[in-house]
Scaffold this motif. Structure first.
Motif, PDB file in Angstrom:
ATOM      1  N   PRO A 146       0.842  -1.197   0.000  1.00 57.34           N
ATOM      2  CA  PRO A 146       0.000   0.000   0.000  1.00 57.34           C
ATOM      3  C   PRO A 146       0.876   1.245   0.000  1.00 57.34           C
ATOM      4  N   GLY A 147       0.312   2.361  -0.399  1.00 57.16           N
ATOM      5  CA  GLY A 147       1.076   3.601  -0.346  1.00 57.16           C
ATOM      6  C   GLY A 147       0.786   4.511  -1.520  1.00 57.16           C
ATOM      7  N   THR A 148       1.663   5.505  -1.668  1.00 57.21           N
ATOM      8  CA  THR A 148       1.500   6.538  -2.695  1.00 57.21           C
ATOM      9  C   THR A 148       2.432   6.264  -3.863  1.00 57.21           C
ATOM     10  N   LEU A 149       1.890   6.300  -5.058  1.00 55.79           N
ATOM     11  CA  LEU A 149       2.708   6.110  -6.255  1.00 55.79           C
ATOM     12  C   LEU A 149       3.474   7.398  -6.523  1.00 55.79           C
ATOM     13  N   LEU A 150       4.801   7.319  -6.388  1.00 56.26           N
ATOM     14  CA  LEU A 150       5.637   8.507  -6.525  1.00 56.26           C
ATOM     15  C   LEU A 150       6.215   8.661  -7.928  1.00 56.26           C
ATOM     16  N   ALA A 151       6.470   7.563  -8.592  1.00 53.87           N
ATOM     17  CA  ALA A 151       7.083   7.633  -9.922  1.00 53.87           C
ATOM     18  C   ALA A 151       6.588   6.469 -10.759  1.00 53.87           C
ATOM     19  N   ALA A 152       6.380   6.751 -12.044  1.00 47.22           N
ATOM     20  CA  ALA A 152       5.903   5.722 -12.960  1.00 47.22           C
ATOM     21  C   ALA A 152       6.080   6.219 -14.381  1.00 47.22           C
ATOM     22  N   PRO A 153       6.254   5.303 -15.329  1.00 45.68           N
ATOM     23  CA  PRO A 153       6.296   5.733 -16.723  1.00 45.68           C
ATOM     24  C   PRO A 153       4.934   6.258 -17.160  1.00 45.68           C
ATOM     25  N   GLY A 154       4.935   7.143 -18.110  1.00 44.12           N
ATOM     26  CA  GLY A 154       3.687   7.569 -18.719  1.00 44.12           C
ATOM     27  C   GLY A 154       3.301   6.609 -19.816  1.00 44.12           C
ATOM     28  N   ARG A 155       2.451   7.087 -20.698  1.00 38.48           N
ATOM     29  CA  ARG A 155       2.067   6.270 -21.846  1.00 38.48           C
ATOM     30  C   ARG A 155       3.263   6.113 -22.776  1.00 38.48           C
ATOM     31  N   VAL A 156       3.516   4.876 -23.201  1.00 34.11           N
ATOM     32  CA  VAL A 156       4.642   4.579 -24.089  1.00 34.11           C
ATOM     33  C   VAL A 156       4.127   3.764 -25.266  1.00 34.11           C
ATOM     34  N   ASP A 157       4.530   4.148 -26.458  1.00 37.60           N
ATOM     35  CA  ASP A 157       4.297   3.361 -27.668  1.00 37.60           C
ATOM     36  C   ASP A 157       5.604   3.330 -28.439  1.00 37.60           C
ATOM     37  N   THR A 158       6.104   2.128 -28.717  1.00 42.92           N
ATOM     38  CA  THR A 158       7.388   2.027 -29.384  1.00 42.92           C
ATOM     39  C   THR A 158       7.474   0.694 -30.121  1.00 42.92           C
ATOM     40  N   ARG A 159       8.544   0.508 -30.845  1.00 44.00           N
ATOM     41  CA  ARG A 159       8.859  -0.764 -31.496  1.00 44.00           C
ATOM     42  C   ARG A 159      10.284  -1.151 -31.144  1.00 44.00           C
ATOM     43  N   ASP A 160      10.526  -2.433 -30.946  1.00 44.73           N
ATOM     44  CA  ASP A 160      11.895  -2.864 -30.694  1.00 44.73           C
ATOM     45  C   ASP A 160      12.570  -3.152 -32.040  1.00 44.73           C
ATOM     46  N   PRO A 161      13.863  -3.455 -32.053  1.00 45.10           N
ATOM     47  CA  PRO A 161      14.562  -3.679 -33.336  1.00 45.10           C
ATOM     48  C   PRO A 161      13.966  -4.797 -34.188  1.00 45.10           C
ATOM     49  N   SER A 162      13.278  -5.749 -33.548  1.00 47.57           N
ATOM     50  CA  SER A 162      12.687  -6.838 -34.330  1.00 47.57           C
ATOM     51  C   SER A 162      11.324  -6.470 -34.896  1.00 47.57           C
ATOM     52  N   GLY A 163      10.839  -5.260 -34.597  1.00 46.01           N
ATOM     53  CA  GLY A 163       9.560  -4.815 -35.117  1.00 46.01           C
ATOM     54  C   GLY A 163       8.369  -5.083 -34.221  1.00 46.01           C
ATOM     55  N   VAL A 164       8.581  -5.633 -33.018  1.00 43.86           N
ATOM     56  CA  VAL A 164       7.477  -5.885 -32.100  1.00 43.86           C
ATOM     57  C   VAL A 164       6.917  -4.555 -31.598  1.00 43.86           C
ATOM     58  N   ARG A 165       5.592  -4.402 -31.674  1.00 43.22           N
ATOM     59  CA  ARG A 165       4.929  -3.209 -31.158  1.00 43.22           C
ATOM     60  C   ARG A 165       4.754  -3.346 -29.654  1.00 43.22           C
ATOM     61  N   LEU A 166       5.228  -2.356 -28.914  1.00 45.52           N
ATOM     62  CA  LEU A 166       5.225  -2.395 -27.457  1.00 45.52           C
ATOM     63  C   LEU A 166       4.460  -1.207 -26.908  1.00 45.52           C
ATOM     64  N   GLY A 167       3.731  -1.427 -25.835  1.00 44.10           N
ATOM     65  CA  GLY A 167       2.974  -0.333 -25.244  1.00 44.10           C
ATOM     66  C   GLY A 167       2.906  -0.435 -23.736  1.00 44.10           C
ATOM     67  N   CYS A 168       2.862   0.716 -23.088  1.00 43.94           N
ATOM     68  CA  CYS A 168       2.637   0.823 -21.652  1.00 43.94           C
ATOM     69  C   CYS A 168       1.492   1.794 -21.447  1.00 43.94           C
TER      70      CYS A 168
END
Length: 399
Positions: A327-349
């Protein structure tokens, strides 16, 4: 003509799925909700969208709200809690909609069990407990067993219990928080956990795909990952579809969870809506179809074009959830991410909890901090890309 959506809290399914889809279809939208202050200002778009307050759990209030606006072309909901009043309102208005008896059978897990047993398809040992019932009434259920809300969602207050003493302790714990909550105690269904995603247009039900679900450690049932697994053995698929037919599932989207052991499919629960926690958006991207437009369309009386055969799709996907471990307060986190790795896989957060929010640890899907997904050519490539992607991201919680 106008699309009416009944909803509770703002969800990604509505904000990122249904509203943009309606705009692409040229349909103005009214979101009917009992929490209008929780909703952000909706994007206008060419068609326009608005939020209107209404007691969306009451069919009469839904009808009053619709009659105050433009004539409806469709009325639907993607909320577990609102399927039955929305279905009743659609039927009253003469609009295409789900059978309210099917929505009730799906929502009420005791009715689900009774219906499947009455059809001669499967019998799961289960006992319903009212708010004042003694847990020992469930002594006929074999252990290990599962105790859960009769109409629950998000794995909230769902526990594996090993013996009567543990059952009594869990029931007391749940009732201390939610004293009026009806519960269900049922046998623990062993096997590999899967989902089936379907879409019905009133004349038939098409399979959109299926996922294999990975769970966190017991005694809770939080979903940790979902792996694209559309190639279900035909007998298993036939068993699941027969059980959905018995429940009356037809028009609209449906997300079904079931276990498979020794070639036998046994329902865990039926959510008569699209799969949630951003999985509906991942599914639309994976299939490369306008899924939300199709869902709106079937509620407006149109038939979608033929859907791709999920078993022959030349793509793979995996979704992993980042869960709070305290439990607790979220102090840090990635925002929205959209990217591709070198193999072409589409990745998202996709963040699921804003920075600065303080929350308890619930051991349910409400602990999700983010959803990560990868879409690529095959399982191995996707797994490798998602592992590296996740390793580069950081979340920080302070108790």
């Amino acid at each position: 003509m106008r699309l009416y959506l009944t909803a509770l809290n703002p969800t990604d399914s509505v904000l990122d799925g249904f509203l943009p889809a309606a705009d692409r279809l040229g349909l103005p939208v009214t979101v009917l909700t009992d929490q209008p202050g929780a909703w952000p200002a909706l994007p206008g778009g060419p068609a326009g969208a608005e939020v209107a307050g209404a007691d969306v759990r009451d069919v009469r209030a839904v009808l009053d709200a619709v009659y105050r606006g433009d004539p409806p072309t469709a009325l639907l909901s993607n909320s577990d809690h609102l399927q039955t009043p929305t279905a009743l309102a659609a039927q009253y208005l003469g609009l295409p909609g789900k059978d309210w008896r099917a929505t009730l059978r799906a929502k009420d897990k005791r009715l689900t069990r009774r219906t499947i047993a009455a059809a001669g398809l499967d019998t799961v040992a289960s006992v319903a407990l009212g708010p004042d019932d003694d847990p020992d009434l469930a002594a006929s259920v074999p252990f290990p067993a599962v105790v859960k809300p009769r109409e629950g969602v998000a794995s909230e207050d769902v526990y594996l219990v090993g013996d009567p003493a543990e059952l009594r302790a869990r029931v007391a714990e749940i009732r201390a928080r939610r004293p009026d909550l009806p519960l269900l105690v049922e046998e623990y269904l062993t096997g590999e956990l899967h989902t089936l995603e379907t879409l019905g247009d009133g004349t038939g039900v098409a399979v959109l795909g299926a996922w294999r679900t990975g769970l966190g450690p017991p005694p809770t049932f939080i979903e940790a990952s979902l792996e694209w697994a559309p190639e279900l053995p035909p007998p298993v698929l036939d068993q699941v579809r027969a059980q959905l037919d018995a429940l009356g599932v037809g028009l609209g989207a449906c997300h079904t969870e079931f276990v498979v052991a020794d070639g036998r499919a046994r329902l865990v629960e039926v959510n008569y809506r699209l799969i949630g926690d951003r999985m509906d958006l991942v599914l639309a991207e994976l299939l490369d179809v306008p899924l939300f437009e199709y869902v709106i369309g079937v509620h407006a009386g149109t038939t979608p074009p033929p859907l791709p055969d999920p078993a022959t799709l030349a793509r793979h996907a995996r979704v992993e959830y980042v869960c709070a471990d305290r439990p607790g307060t979220l102090l840090a986190a990635p925002g929205r991410v959209d990217t591709r790795d070198p193999s072409g896989v589409r990745l998202g957060c996709r963040p699921l909890r804003p920075i600065g929010v303080t929350a308890p640890l619930t051991r349910t899907n409400r602990d999700y901090l983010a959803a990560l997904h990868a879409i690529g050519p095959d399982q191995g490539t996707v797994a490798h890309a998602l592992r590296d992607f996740r390793a580069a991201l950081r979340w920080e919680i302070r108790e």
